[in-house]
Design an enzyme around this catalytic site. Structure first.
Site, PDB file in Angstrom:
ATOM      1  N   HIS A   1      43.630-120.564  -7.060  1.00 22.00           N
ATOM      2  CA  HIS A   1      44.875-120.824  -6.053  1.00 22.00           C
ATOM      3  C   HIS A   1      46.076-120.134  -6.492  1.00 22.00           C
ATOM      4  CE1 HIS A   1      47.022-123.328  -3.041  1.00 22.00           C
ATOM      5  NE2 HIS A   1      48.332-122.996  -3.998  1.00 22.00           N
ATOM      6  N   GLU A   2      46.414-120.140  -7.836  1.00 25.69           N
ATOM      7  CA  GLU A   2      47.710-119.806  -8.335  1.00 25.69           C
ATOM      8  C   GLU A   2      47.581-118.317  -8.510  1.00 25.69           C
ATOM      9  OE1 GLU A   2      50.185-121.359  -8.204  1.00 25.69           O
ATOM     10  OE2 GLU A   2      49.434-123.353  -8.052  1.00 25.69           O
TER      11      GLU A   2
ATOM     12  N   HIS B   1      48.744-116.862  -5.355  1.00 32.86           N
ATOM     13  CA  HIS B   1      50.091-116.418  -5.230  1.00 32.86           C
ATOM     14  C   HIS B   1      50.456-115.569  -6.148  1.00 32.86           C
ATOM     15  CE1 HIS B   1      50.707-119.973  -2.894  1.00 32.86           C
ATOM     16  NE2 HIS B   1      50.478-120.678  -3.845  1.00 32.86           N
TER      17      HIS B   1
ATOM     18  N   HIS C   1      49.485-111.934  -4.842  1.00 29.92           N
ATOM     19  CA  HIS C   1      50.445-111.478  -3.579  1.00 29.92           C
ATOM     20  C   HIS C   1      51.760-111.230  -3.968  1.00 29.92           C
ATOM     21  CE1 HIS C   1      51.751-113.689   0.427  1.00 29.92           C
ATOM     22  NE2 HIS C   1      51.885-112.237   0.476  1.00 29.92           N
TER      23      HIS C   1
END
Ligand code: ZN
Length: 603
Positions: free
Chosen positions: A392-393, A396, A399
């Site tokens: 998940h991290e 980010h 991105h």
């Protein structure tokens, strides 16, 4: 185990390869101080542009460029101080640095506060001619976004009154927080071991999942009994908050509060209403899930307090950090070779702070630093959810990396609406990979249960919240009073509709609306659903469409905040104005239910 072996390590006991390299921002504190002093000197230079922005395009460009240059350095100063502080929150030295830079950021905010009102006050023809100049090319979207809401900006005097009103209009939410988090008391109940404990919100979360039905029933009755005893007060705080938002929306001449809230991200109202319609048309899989839960748990009747009971026993996965890196690499392989290369770089170049140590900030986050690289804080502890958090991290982080490496500073910041798409796509791909490669029946059951609970909580439950919000704002705008009785009735009806014919909707649940802090962030929760549905759609595309979908995905990550979120997602291949993304998500939920049934029948 002895005290020594269970105690948390101190930071210097952690090997360097598991720590992030904050020195990539500043090699030492002297360099931090130098930048800090320079910025302080630059601040007055910005104010010199006051009341002169409409003189020429070059003057406007110089002012905006200076603001960006200062902001880029201020971001670095803040990141350096905060990352170091989070390594050990008790460290007074970095607390002091954080305080210093926060003070400077406030000064920067004040010094630059004239810029946007001045741009908005320019005659349209003047701004239009300025925008033809190359020096302002980077600010194209910035101007579009700023001026599109011009009709909702009031006169300077009215704006000043509005800005002074916020301290008092904040009262409803403040009182809610005090009631719910300070003054509320919960009863004593008996836990699984026969021990009498005082219920709390934190304890409720694990007690409601208990395999012992009496325990979860007691927790449920106890918790909602407490909320019920304050139901009129909570109805008053929620009403106060609703009225606040109606007041601002009407004062700014929006057709409705929901349109005002959605206008921030330029989200069409149809995205919101389509979402509600589509989920309402696809409640059958949730009804089937409830019926299956009733069957698996061997219940005569299923109640609201049985909702959180897992269908599978908790399985310990025990995944070491090096193993998790391999799982994340394998799981995210469908994103293509370009993504994988960057992922590998991120996993091995001092971006990540892996393990817990004494004093370290809890939880997990990613922080992109413009001109440097992203940083990821973890508290990795060998559990399956820690692997998900890593995926998940890193979503980010990558991105941020792409956005910041591609976009000028002005458009490098992505919105909340797209942020969770990049992270959730990774989580979904990892989960799909684990499901495909797991053969152990117990582990597989556990993974499917986790997936179903995720969709129930993120898609169905948050849509129900969104439907409740739309309903109460509509009623209040029409002049109806939001009494506790009315709120209870709306909540009860929604629960009965969402959970379907098998569920006994106990009267205790009717007051649950009083407990939801997100209702004090107007029209926010629907983004959990849109984000999850967009991510599911993108993950499907990665798995089935290959290189062209991968390329569009990278373009999506590179676009940062260069356009409106709905447009950015459309370019990536997900049209949030249609019912398709949510339909696809709920069809997948249905398929997973089939798989669960099949697996259970083979026991
Ligand atoms: Zn996130």
């Amino acid at each position: 185990m002895s005290e020594a072996s269970t105690a948390l390590p101190t930071r210097d006991q952690i090997q360097a390869e598991y720590k992030w390299q904050v020195e990539d921002i500043y090699a030492n504190e002297e360099l931090w101080q130098t930048d800090f002093t320079n910025i302080k000197k630059d601040l007055p230079k910005i104010v010199e542009y006051k009341e002169t922005l409409s003189q020429s395009a070059s003057r406007l460009a110089a002012c905006l460029t200076l603001r960006d240059e200062i902001s880029i350095v201020a971001d670095k100063l803040l990141a350096y101080a905060r990352l170091h502080r989070d390594e050990n929150t008790a460290n007074a030295k970095y607390q002091a640095l954080v305080g210093k830079i926060e003070g400077l950021l406030a000064e920067l905010g004040t010094a630059t506060s004239f810029i946007e009102p001045e741009i908005l006050a320019m005659p349209d023809t003047v701004l239009a001619s300025f925008r033809l100049e190359q020096a302002l090319a980077d600010y194209n979207f910035y101007f579009d976004n700023l001026t599109r809401q011009k009709q909702h900006v009031l006169s300077p005097n009215e704006e000043e009154i509005l800005s002074r009103s916020t301290e008092t209009t904040q009262a409803a939410e403040n009182i809610f927080n005090m009631l719910a988090h300070a003054d509320m008391t919960f009863p004593d109940i008996t836990d699984e071991d026969g021990k009498v404990i005082t219920l709390s919100e934190g304890r409720y979360r694990s007690l409601i999942m208990s395999a012992d039905r009496q325990v979860r029933k007691n927790a449920f009755t106890g918790l909602f009994g407490s909320y019920n005893s304050l139901r009129n007060s909570f109805a008053a705080t929620l009403t106060g908050n609703v009225k606040k938002n109606i007041f601002y929306a009407r004062t700014r001449k929006y057709a409705s509060t929901i349109e005002s809230a959605l206008s921030d991200g330029n989200i069409p109202l149809s995205v919101y209403t389509n979402l509600l319609t589509t989920v309402n048309n696809n409640l059958e899989p949730l009804h089937r899930y409830i019926a299956l839960k009733k069957k698996v748990l061997k219940l005569d009747t299923i109640h609201m307090y049985d909702l959180y009971t897992p269908l599978a026993q908790e399985v310990k996965f025990n995944i070491t950090y090096p193993e998790s890196l391999q799982l994340v690499r394998d799981g995210l392989a469908p994103l293509g070779p370009e993504y994988t290369t960057l992922l590998n770089k991120g996993l091995t170049s001092g971006w990540i702070d892996v393990y817990e140590n004494k004093g370290k900030q809890t939880g997990a986050y990613s922080w992109g630093v413009y001109g440097v690289h992203p940083f990821v804080l973890l508290n990795y502890n060998d559990r399956l959810e820690d692997v998900s958090t890593l995926a998940h991290e890193m979503g980010h982080a990558i991105h941020s990396y792409y956005s910041q490496a591609t976009q000028p500073y002005a458009t490098s910041q992505y919105t909340i609406f797209t942020a969770e798409v990049a992270s959730t796509t990774n989580e979904i791909l990892l989960n799909d990979f684990l499901l495909k490669t797991t053969t152990d029946r117990q582990k597989k059951l556990y993974l499917i249960n986790q997936y179903l609970e995720m969709v129930r909580a993120t898609v169905y439950r948050q849509t129900m919240f969104a439907e409740f919000e739309k309903g109460i704002y509509y009623k209040s705008e029409e002049g109806e009073t939001l009494t506790a009785d009315l709120l209870d009735e709306i909540w009860h009806t929604l629960n009965a509709k969402y959970y379907g014919p098998e569920m006994v909707v106990d009267a205790e649940i009717d007051v649950e609306w009083a407990r939801i802090p997100h209702f004090y962030m107007d029209f926010y929760v629907y983004q959990y659903v849109t984000g999850y549905a967009a991510a599911t759609t993108l993950a499907e595309k990665m798995l089935h469409e290959g290189a062209s979908a991968q390329q569009r995905y990278i373009e999506f990550l590179k676009s940062g905040g260069a356009d409106y979120p709905i447009t950015i997602l459309k370019n990536a291949g997900v049209d949030m104005s249609t019912s398709q993304p949510v339909e696809l998500t709920l069809a997948k939920f249905s398929t997973m239910l089939d798989e669960l049934e099949l697996l259970l029948s083979k026991s």
